[in-house]
Design an enzyme around this catalytic site. Structure first.
Site, PDB file in Angstrom:
ATOM      1  N   ASP A 112     -12.065 -10.692  -7.458  1.00 35.03           N
ATOM      2  CA  ASP A 112     -11.348  -9.583  -6.833  1.00 35.03           C
ATOM      3  C   ASP A 112     -12.262  -8.368  -6.768  1.00 35.03           C
ATOM      4  OD1 ASP A 112      -8.912  -8.079  -6.023  1.00 35.03           O
ATOM      5  OD2 ASP A 112      -7.880  -9.726  -7.039  1.00 35.03           O
ATOM      6  N   ASP A 217      -9.166  -5.941  -2.276  1.00 36.44           N
ATOM      7  CA  ASP A 217      -7.889  -5.289  -2.577  1.00 36.44           C
ATOM      8  C   ASP A 217      -7.608  -4.146  -1.601  1.00 36.44           C
ATOM      9  OD1 ASP A 217      -5.783  -5.117  -4.746  1.00 36.44           O
ATOM     10  OD2 ASP A 217      -6.545  -3.069  -4.890  1.00 36.44           O
ATOM     11  N   GLU A 275      -6.964  -8.333   1.732  1.00 39.95           N
ATOM     12  CA  GLU A 275      -5.552  -8.038   1.479  1.00 39.95           C
ATOM     13  C   GLU A 275      -5.209  -6.813   2.320  1.00 39.95           C
ATOM     14  OE1 GLU A 275      -2.278  -6.492  -1.775  1.00 39.95           O
ATOM     15  OE2 GLU A 275      -4.217  -5.555  -1.546  1.00 39.95           O
ATOM     16  N   HIS A 336       0.707 -12.415  -6.952  1.00 39.88           N
ATOM     17  CA  HIS A 336       1.094 -11.655  -8.143  1.00 39.88           C
ATOM     18  C   HIS A 336       1.833 -10.359  -7.818  1.00 39.88           C
ATOM     19  CE1 HIS A 336      -2.411  -9.744  -6.558  1.00 39.88           C
ATOM     20  NE2 HIS A 336      -2.267  -8.735  -7.395  1.00 39.88           N
ATOM     21  N   ASP A 337       2.094 -10.088  -6.541  1.00 44.13           N
ATOM     22  CA  ASP A 337       2.785  -8.856  -6.139  1.00 44.13           C
ATOM     23  C   ASP A 337       4.191  -9.127  -5.593  1.00 44.13           C
ATOM     24  OD1 ASP A 337       0.586  -7.188  -6.720  1.00 44.13           O
ATOM     25  OD2 ASP A 337      -0.296  -7.521  -4.739  1.00 44.13           O
TER      26      ASP A 337
HETATM   27  C1  GLC Z   1      -3.088  -4.665  -4.480  1.00 43.64           C
HETATM   28  C2  GLC Z   1      -2.927  -5.609  -5.635  1.00 43.64           C
HETATM   29  C3  GLC Z   1      -1.883  -5.053  -6.557  1.00 43.64           C
HETATM   30  C4  GLC Z   1      -2.363  -3.716  -7.066  1.00 43.64           C
HETATM   31  C5  GLC Z   1      -2.693  -2.784  -5.914  1.00 43.64           C
HETATM   32  C6  GLC Z   1      -3.483  -1.604  -6.376  1.00 43.64           C
HETATM   33  O1  GLC Z   1      -1.963  -4.594  -3.694  1.00 43.64           O
HETATM   34  O2  GLC Z   1      -2.627  -6.891  -5.190  1.00 43.64           O
HETATM   35  O3  GLC Z   1      -1.605  -5.914  -7.622  1.00 43.64           O
HETATM   36  O4  GLC Z   1      -1.362  -3.131  -7.870  1.00 43.64           O
HETATM   37  O5  GLC Z   1      -3.463  -3.397  -4.929  1.00 43.64           O
HETATM   38  O6  GLC Z   1      -4.782  -1.997  -6.725  1.00 43.64           O
END
Ligand code: GLC
Ligand code: CA
Length: 548
Positions: A112, A217, A275, A336-337
């Protein structure tokens, strides 16, 4: 021969044979995967200990959520040192060993990268706090004077994704700093060349160690509209899609072009996956043009309801958008979100995406959710492109929907005063051995989040070797997907009854019955099904089959 009624989509998109084009990639959330030293938190040695399990599942790659030095105020997405392992997860040696062992088994490793913000504990932010306004140190972040007579009001109206204002004031000063997430996650200033150079170095650091790629991210947030104009509209929809001058700015694409050039300097097909919670798909496709990233998570697919028309529409749109830029589509159901899809499919609005579930909210129908999730797995793994699996999905794991507030850790729960239940319920440690304390997650029976009693029914040990289990269903699906090269295949829709999806990919025909009543299968040999099929060839409600 059935008639073709829709366009045909080529999975290969006419492009090369890079591994990621059709890869099945397994997301590991390290703190919840496997704990090797008994502190109740998963770690890198724990991941190494499960590589044989992953190999027998048949995946091509793993993606690890952050394991870097961090105060852990957002599950490690608040990074204090991008080039070191947090002692919570082990050492750099543990990482190198895990990487080598994964490669020995033919498993690629994606890590990541969190470029939008650092932790407030990062050296850069700490030195910014120690220097006056206008300093080079402060220019690595977004420091601004507050409004009002004494700077007592935030510089603009932007809100944090996790709730509350996106600005925090430096005590005793007129200056504030921007954080689209938690106040412990200050946003970096990507207009500053020093920030750009630093991240290229971080990429090189890990590429030299041998990682195969990066999951980027909040890839749509790095560049903000210049002048940080006021915006009092919502910055996210309940579903997760983002709006406003802080998202999806043209300037982000230059960054990804330069990263693409960095990756090209290394051998092997190193890759970047975005993402980016943007819509429509044509906007998302811009992140995967051939000189930028390689994949982007397909959140429209994740967000689609349990509905034949909606799913067909999103599949068509995604394949067309990807084909337009020569990139493969990804198929994602959970991460995980997000509330686990097994539980989302068991809600009265099946497939909707609540921002967490607790005991006071509608409880999903566990059996129905699992039934639909198994059918959805037959859909997902039959589609051309790349598939992401979130750890535990292969076990059919439900969300923890009754986690007590006292255990919650997600900053979004606190910053919204509990309005959002948050993401802890999908981050509960994995049940490896049903009969053990912590279900075999930890050598000392500990677990950083309590596991629900329902996990006793989902242990990997119970499912191993049981042909009816979800684990064995996934193993078979991955094997068949590979044997028939479905990831590189071509999707052609075939005529079907209402509420039923029916298509062909290579020699396989796939039927998904989304209705609450049974349907008769077309002829052919059943290769695999998500529920038992009787001799009369009846496909039950909420079930799917692959035919040959
Ligand atoms: C992304 C991640 C999430 C995190 C956010 C801030 O959306 O997937 O888990 O809280 O970014 O880094
Ligand atoms: Ca541990």
């Amino acid at each position: 021969m059935p008639v073709q009624i829709k366009e045909t989509f080529l999975g290969k998109c006419g492009a090369g044979a890079e591994w990621w084009r059709n890869a099945v990639i397994y997301q590991i959330y390290p703190r919840s995967f496997a704990d090797s030293n008994g502190d109740g938190i998963g770690d890198l040695v724990g991941i190494s200990s499960k590589l044989s399990y992953l190999s027998s599942l048949g995946i091509d790659a793993i993606w690890l959520s952050p394991f870097y030095r961090s105060p852990q105020l957002d599950g490690g997405y608040d990074i204090a040192d991008y080039c070191d392992v947090d002692p919570l997860f082990g050492t750099m040696d543990d990482f190198d060993r895990m990487l080598r062992q994964a490669h020995d088994k033919g498993i690629k490793v994606i890590i990541d990268l969190v470029p939008n913000h650092t932790s407030s504990a990062h050296n850069w932010f700490q030195s910014a706090l120690k220097t006056p306004m206008g300093s080079a140190e402060r220019n690595r972040y977004h420091f601004r004077d507050g409004k009002g007579e004494n700077g007592e009001l935030p510089p603009n109206q932007w809100k944090s994704i996790f709730g509350g204002d996106a600005w925090s004031r430096i005590p005793g000063e007129t200056q504030w700093y921007l954080h689209l997430f938690d106040s412990s996650q200050p946003d970096l200033n990507w207009d500053n060349p020093e920030v750009r150079a630093e991240f290229e170095d971080i990429l090189r650091f890990w590429l030299k160690r041998g990682v195969d790629g990066f999951r980027v991210d909040v890839a749509h947030a790095l560049v903000k509209e210049s002048g940080l104009p006021d915006w009092d509209g919502p910055i996210k929809e309940g579903s997760g899609i983002n709006f406003g001058p802080m998202w999806d700015q043209e300037g982000v694409h230059d960054i990804y072009r330069s990263w693409n050039r960095v990756l090209k300097q290394f051998s092997g097909d190193r890759m970047l996956v975005a993402e980016a919670w943007v819509q429509p798909q044509s906007r998302l496709a811009r992140y995967v043009r051939n000189d930028e990233m390689h994949q982007a998570f397909n959140f429209d697919y994740l967000l689609a309801r349990w509905d034949a028309i909606a799913l067909k529409e999103v599949i068509n749109t995604s394949l067309a958008a990807g084909a337009h830029v020569g990139a493969p589509t990804t198929w994602v159901m959970s991460n995980h979100d997000t509330v686990r899809h097994t539980s989302r499919y068991g809600l009265s609005e099946p497939g909707s995406r609540p921002l967490g579930i607790d005991a006071s909210r509608e409880q999903p129908d566990e059996a129905l959710g699992l039934r639909r999730a198994r059918a959805a797995a037959l859909l997902t793994h039959a589609l051309p492109g790349s598939v992401y699996i979130y750890q535990g999905e292969e076990l059919g794991l439900p969300e923890h929907t009754t986690l007590d507030a006292a255990h919650r850790q997600d900053p979004s729960f606190f910053r919204t005063n509990g309005l959002e239940i948050g993401r802890d319920g999908c981050r509960v440690p994995i049940p490896w051995i049903s009969g053990e304390v912590s279900y075999g997650f930890s050598t000392a029976g500990k677990s950083w989040l309590p596991q629900p009693e329902s996990f006793s029914r989902y242990g990997a040990d119970l499912q191993h070797g049981d042909s009816q289990s979800t684990l064995e269903l996934y193993r078979q699906l991955l094997k068949l997907r590979r044997d028939y090269e479905l990831g590189n295949g071509t999707l052609t829709w075939l005529p079907s009854a209402q509420g039923v999806l029916y298509f062909e990919n290579g020699p396989i025909r796939i039927v998904i019955n989304l209705n609450d009543m049974a349907t008769v299968l077309p002829g052919g040999q059943v290769l695999i099904s998500s529920a038992p099929i009787d001799q009369a060839g009846v496909l039950p409600a909420n079930a799917a089959a692959w035919l040959k």
